[in-house]
Design a protein around this motif. Structure first.
Motif, PDB file in Angstrom:
ATOM      1  N   GLN A 127     -15.783 -17.210 -10.965  1.00  0.00           N
ATOM      2  CA  GLN A 127     -16.510 -18.196 -11.403  1.00  0.00           C
ATOM      3  C   GLN A 127     -16.463 -19.487 -10.583  1.00  0.00           C
ATOM      4  OE1 GLN A 127     -19.130 -17.704 -13.943  1.00  0.00           O
ATOM      5  NE2 GLN A 127     -18.169 -15.637 -14.205  1.00  0.00           N
ATOM      6  N   ILE A 128     -15.588 -19.608  -9.588  1.00  0.00           N
ATOM      7  CA  ILE A 128     -15.385 -20.981  -8.669  1.00  0.00           C
ATOM      8  C   ILE A 128     -15.557 -20.592  -7.178  1.00  0.00           C
ATOM      9  CG2 ILE A 128     -13.527 -21.628 -10.539  1.00  0.00           C
ATOM     10  CD1 ILE A 128     -11.320 -20.592  -8.823  1.00  0.00           C
ATOM     11  N   ARG A 129     -15.443 -21.773  -6.691  1.00  0.00           N
ATOM     12  CA  ARG A 129     -15.796 -21.492  -5.324  1.00  0.00           C
ATOM     13  C   ARG A 129     -14.323 -21.554  -4.564  1.00  0.00           C
ATOM     14  NH1 ARG A 129     -19.888 -26.576  -3.962  1.00  0.00           N
ATOM     15  NH2 ARG A 129     -21.729 -25.936  -5.265  1.00  0.00           N
ATOM     16  N   GLY A 130     -14.380 -21.022  -3.479  1.00  0.00           N
ATOM     17  CA  GLY A 130     -13.041 -20.882  -2.655  1.00  0.00           C
ATOM     18  C   GLY A 130     -12.542 -19.271  -2.983  1.00  0.00           C
ATOM     19  N   LYS A 131     -13.347 -18.308  -3.074  1.00  0.00           N
ATOM     20  CA  LYS A 131     -12.895 -17.217  -3.628  1.00  0.00           C
ATOM     21  C   LYS A 131     -11.811 -16.828  -2.597  1.00  0.00           C
ATOM     22  CE  LYS A 131     -16.579 -15.332  -6.384  1.00  0.00           C
ATOM     23  NZ  LYS A 131     -17.419 -16.726  -6.380  1.00  0.00           N
ATOM     24  N   THR A 132     -11.974 -16.891  -1.155  1.00  0.00           N
ATOM     25  CA  THR A 132     -11.321 -16.232  -0.238  1.00  0.00           C
ATOM     26  C   THR A 132      -9.842 -16.964  -0.272  1.00  0.00           C
ATOM     27  OG1 THR A 132     -13.272 -16.075   1.419  1.00  0.00           O
ATOM     28  CG2 THR A 132     -10.877 -15.930   2.303  1.00  0.00           C
ATOM     29  N   VAL A 136      -5.964 -14.960  -1.022  1.00  0.00           N
ATOM     30  CA  VAL A 136      -5.061 -14.687  -0.088  1.00  0.00           C
ATOM     31  C   VAL A 136      -3.833 -15.209  -0.880  1.00  0.00           C
ATOM     32  CG1 VAL A 136      -3.985 -15.818   1.794  1.00  0.00           C
ATOM     33  CG2 VAL A 136      -6.558 -15.011   1.792  1.00  0.00           C
ATOM     34  N   ALA A 137      -4.266 -16.224  -1.925  1.00  0.00           N
ATOM     35  CA  ALA A 137      -2.799 -16.805  -2.531  1.00  0.00           C
ATOM     36  C   ALA A 137      -2.326 -15.825  -3.548  1.00  0.00           C
ATOM     37  CB  ALA A 137      -3.530 -18.190  -3.250  1.00  0.00           C
ATOM     38  N   PRO A 141       2.017 -12.347  -2.800  1.00  0.00           N
ATOM     39  CA  PRO A 141       3.384 -11.880  -3.325  1.00  0.00           C
ATOM     40  C   PRO A 141       3.207 -10.252  -2.972  1.00  0.00           C
ATOM     41  CG  PRO A 141       2.296 -13.139  -4.740  1.00  0.00           C
ATOM     42  CD  PRO A 141       1.598 -13.150  -3.759  1.00  0.00           C
ATOM     43  N   GLN A 142       1.945  -9.651  -3.025  1.00  0.00           N
ATOM     44  CA  GLN A 142       2.065  -8.187  -2.551  1.00  0.00           C
ATOM     45  C   GLN A 142       2.441  -7.711  -1.237  1.00  0.00           C
ATOM     46  OE1 GLN A 142       1.517  -5.943  -4.827  1.00  0.00           O
ATOM     47  NE2 GLN A 142       1.527  -4.029  -3.492  1.00  0.00           N
ATOM     48  N   ALA A 192       8.036  -8.083 -11.539  1.00  0.00           N
ATOM     49  CA  ALA A 192       6.985  -7.252 -11.177  1.00  0.00           C
ATOM     50  C   ALA A 192       5.578  -7.822 -11.637  1.00  0.00           C
ATOM     51  CB  ALA A 192       7.241  -5.777 -11.960  1.00  0.00           C
ATOM     52  N   ILE A 193       5.425  -8.271 -12.796  1.00  0.00           N
ATOM     53  CA  ILE A 193       4.163  -9.108 -12.994  1.00  0.00           C
ATOM     54  C   ILE A 193       4.088  -9.845 -12.122  1.00  0.00           C
ATOM     55  CG2 ILE A 193       3.150 -10.373 -14.833  1.00  0.00           C
ATOM     56  CD1 ILE A 193       5.159  -9.080 -16.856  1.00  0.00           C
ATOM     57  N   TRP A 194       4.982 -10.954 -11.474  1.00  0.00           N
ATOM     58  CA  TRP A 194       4.337 -11.771 -10.690  1.00  0.00           C
ATOM     59  C   TRP A 194       3.874 -11.234  -9.297  1.00  0.00           C
ATOM     60  CZ3 TRP A 194       6.469 -13.322  -5.645  1.00  0.00           C
ATOM     61  CH2 TRP A 194       5.859 -14.390  -5.322  1.00  0.00           C
ATOM     62  N   SER A 195       4.643 -10.278  -8.923  1.00  0.00           N
ATOM     63  CA  SER A 195       4.437  -9.482  -7.511  1.00  0.00           C
ATOM     64  C   SER A 195       3.340  -8.680  -7.541  1.00  0.00           C
ATOM     65  CB  SER A 195       5.720  -8.959  -7.072  1.00  0.00           C
ATOM     66  OG  SER A 195       5.929  -7.912  -7.807  1.00  0.00           O
ATOM     67  N   THR A 196       2.830  -8.162  -8.748  1.00  0.00           N
ATOM     68  CA  THR A 196       1.672  -6.995  -8.429  1.00  0.00           C
ATOM     69  C   THR A 196       0.613  -7.571  -9.095  1.00  0.00           C
ATOM     70  OG1 THR A 196       2.544  -6.114 -10.601  1.00  0.00           O
ATOM     71  CG2 THR A 196       3.377  -5.231  -8.337  1.00  0.00           C
ATOM     72  N   SER A 197       0.259  -8.728 -10.045  1.00  0.00           N
ATOM     73  CA  SER A 197      -0.998  -9.135 -10.812  1.00  0.00           C
ATOM     74  C   SER A 197      -1.971  -9.261  -9.754  1.00  0.00           C
ATOM     75  CB  SER A 197      -0.475 -10.178 -11.721  1.00  0.00           C
ATOM     76  OG  SER A 197       0.472  -9.949 -12.404  1.00  0.00           O
ATOM     77  N   GLY A 198      -1.683 -10.000  -8.557  1.00  0.00           N
ATOM     78  CA  GLY A 198      -2.413 -10.399  -7.596  1.00  0.00           C
ATOM     79  C   GLY A 198      -3.279  -9.273  -6.862  1.00  0.00           C
ATOM     80  N   GLN A 199      -2.668  -7.993  -6.895  1.00  0.00           N
ATOM     81  CA  GLN A 199      -3.241  -7.003  -6.280  1.00  0.00           C
ATOM     82  C   GLN A 199      -4.413  -6.391  -7.228  1.00  0.00           C
ATOM     83  OE1 GLN A 199      -0.460  -3.631  -6.177  1.00  0.00           O
ATOM     84  NE2 GLN A 199      -2.094  -2.095  -5.337  1.00  0.00           N
ATOM     85  N   PHE A 200      -3.900  -6.280  -8.431  1.00  0.00           N
ATOM     86  CA  PHE A 200      -4.902  -5.798  -9.330  1.00  0.00           C
ATOM     87  C   PHE A 200      -5.954  -6.734  -9.851  1.00  0.00           C
ATOM     88  CE2 PHE A 200      -0.830  -3.400 -10.717  1.00  0.00           C
ATOM     89  CZ  PHE A 200      -1.402  -2.085 -10.157  1.00  0.00           C
ATOM     90  N   MET A 201      -5.781  -7.930  -9.478  1.00  0.00           N
ATOM     91  CA  MET A 201      -6.786  -9.107  -9.526  1.00  0.00           C
ATOM     92  C   MET A 201      -7.710  -8.880  -8.682  1.00  0.00           C
ATOM     93  SD  MET A 201      -6.764 -12.963  -8.470  1.00  0.00           S
ATOM     94  CE  MET A 201      -7.208 -12.275  -6.694  1.00  0.00           C
ATOM     95  N   MET A 202      -7.253  -8.428  -7.385  1.00  0.00           N
ATOM     96  CA  MET A 202      -8.470  -8.056  -6.074  1.00  0.00           C
ATOM     97  C   MET A 202      -9.326  -6.947  -6.664  1.00  0.00           C
ATOM     98  SD  MET A 202      -7.750 -10.229  -3.955  1.00  0.00           S
ATOM     99  CE  MET A 202      -8.455  -9.242  -2.235  1.00  0.00           C
ATOM    100  N   ILE A 203      -8.704  -5.700  -7.591  1.00  0.00           N
ATOM    101  CA  ILE A 203      -9.602  -4.754  -7.579  1.00  0.00           C
ATOM    102  C   ILE A 203     -10.445  -5.165  -8.736  1.00  0.00           C
ATOM    103  CG2 ILE A 203      -9.247  -2.611  -8.791  1.00  0.00           C
ATOM    104  CD1 ILE A 203      -6.431  -2.178  -7.521  1.00  0.00           C
TER     105      ILE A 203
END
Length: 320
Positions: A127-132, A136-137, A141-142, A192-203
């Motif tokens: 919903q926000i700008r700057g998705k890229t 990356v951010a 961690p992944q 584990a939650i900190w390091s893998t949540s970003g991967q599943f967020m991308m999905i």
């Protein structure tokens, strides 16, 4: 045409060979060029097939075979066939049962939390700008080394670490979390939650962008609020994505090894509180050289993951 006369119906357009009363055409044999193309295709996929057989299928079959033996790689000539004794002994082994319990608790803590967090982050980023930038951010961690992440969290959870320094502002003196049996497994969960949540967020983000905007526009015209859109449009539309995320997360949590190895120093301590099934497999197979017993443990873990995946598939199918 008279009413009493029956006539074979013909298809609209070009009639088939059978309808025309002609014998079916024989398939022409492949020409030389076509054979060369087929051969070239097989040659291109041959390295991939060979690597799968040599490095995946072959070791799996060998591991399954030696799981019925009292086997030691340092002394393979004296391997002794024990049948199902290795599998039977698993359910009477206190260390394996503790490792299975720890792994199950770890999975129950990590899978729901990181799934909900990944969906929440994806909804915000969508919903926000700057998705890229946020992609990356959150994905960084992944791609960071698991060893580096483990060492970082060991420092954060140490006696003089950042967490205790923050709690000290409120007059709370915390322990060394990774060395305390009460908090060691929870420390692995946070890591584990900190390091893998970003991967599943991308999905999830990819799944959100596949939902047509017209559905939300029609719902808005009907007076649907944001919560109702989330409940009745977004979450049902992401059912397949959620199934994939949960299954992949479940497999990853039941196969956790490197974080537990680094945090505990390879022994699953303190007091076996961070002993996981894969760490126990490593200990039995490469430290005590009980490779047959370790192979049996690995296949029991495989069947546990398979059963949990089938249950999840059944539940998602019923909801659909």
């Amino acid at each position: 045409m008279s009413m009493g006369t029956s006539e074979t119906p013909t298809l609209i357009g070009r009639p088939s060979v059978e309808a025309a009363g002609m014998p079916p055409r024989k398939r022409k044999p492949l020409g030389r060029n076509q054979k060369d193309e087929a051969l070239a295709g097989y040659l291109f996929v041959l390295p991939a097939i060979a690597s799968l057989v040599v490095f995946l299928l072959g070791p799996i079959l060998v591991a399954f075979y030696i799981s019925f033996f009292n086997f030691n790689f340092l002394d393979p000539e004296n391997a002794k066939f024990v049948g199902l004794a290795n599998y039977w002994h698993l359910f009477h082994d206190p260390q394996f049962l503790r490792a299975l319990w720890n792994t199950t608790l770890y999975s129950l803590g990590v899978v729901p939390t990181q799934t909900v967090l990944a969906l929440f982050l994806a909804l915000i980023v969508n919903q926000i700008r700057g998705k890229t930038f946020f992609r990356v951010a959150y994905y960084l961690p992944q791609v960071t080394s698991t060893i580096a992440v483990s060492v970082m969290f060991i420092f954060i959870f140490s006696q003089q670490g950042l967490l205790n320094q923050f709690l000290h502002l409120f007059g709370i003196q915390g322990p060394t979390y990774t060395n305390d049996p009460k908090f060691a497994l929870a420390s692995l969960m946070v890591m584990a939650i900190w390091s893998t949540s970003g991967q599943f967020m991308m999905i999830y983000l990819a799944g959100l962008q596949d939902i047509p905007d017209e559905i939300y526009e029609a719902a808005a015209l009907d007076g649907a609020s944001g919560w109702r859109m989330l409940r009745y449009i977004t979450i049902p539309s992401l059912r397949r994505v959620t199934f994939f995320v949960v299954v992949m997360s479940l497999i990853g949590t039941y196969q956790v090894f490197d974080q537990a190895y680094v945090v505990s120093g390879g022994d699953g301590g303190p007091l076996n509180s961070t002993m996981t099934v894969v760490l126990d497999v490593f200990t039995k197979g490469f430290k005590t050289m009980q490779m047959g017993y370790a192979s049996a443990m690995a296949f029991v873990l495989f069947f546990i993951i398979l059963i949990l995946t089938l249950i999840q598939h059944y539940i998602m199918g019923r909801e659909k």
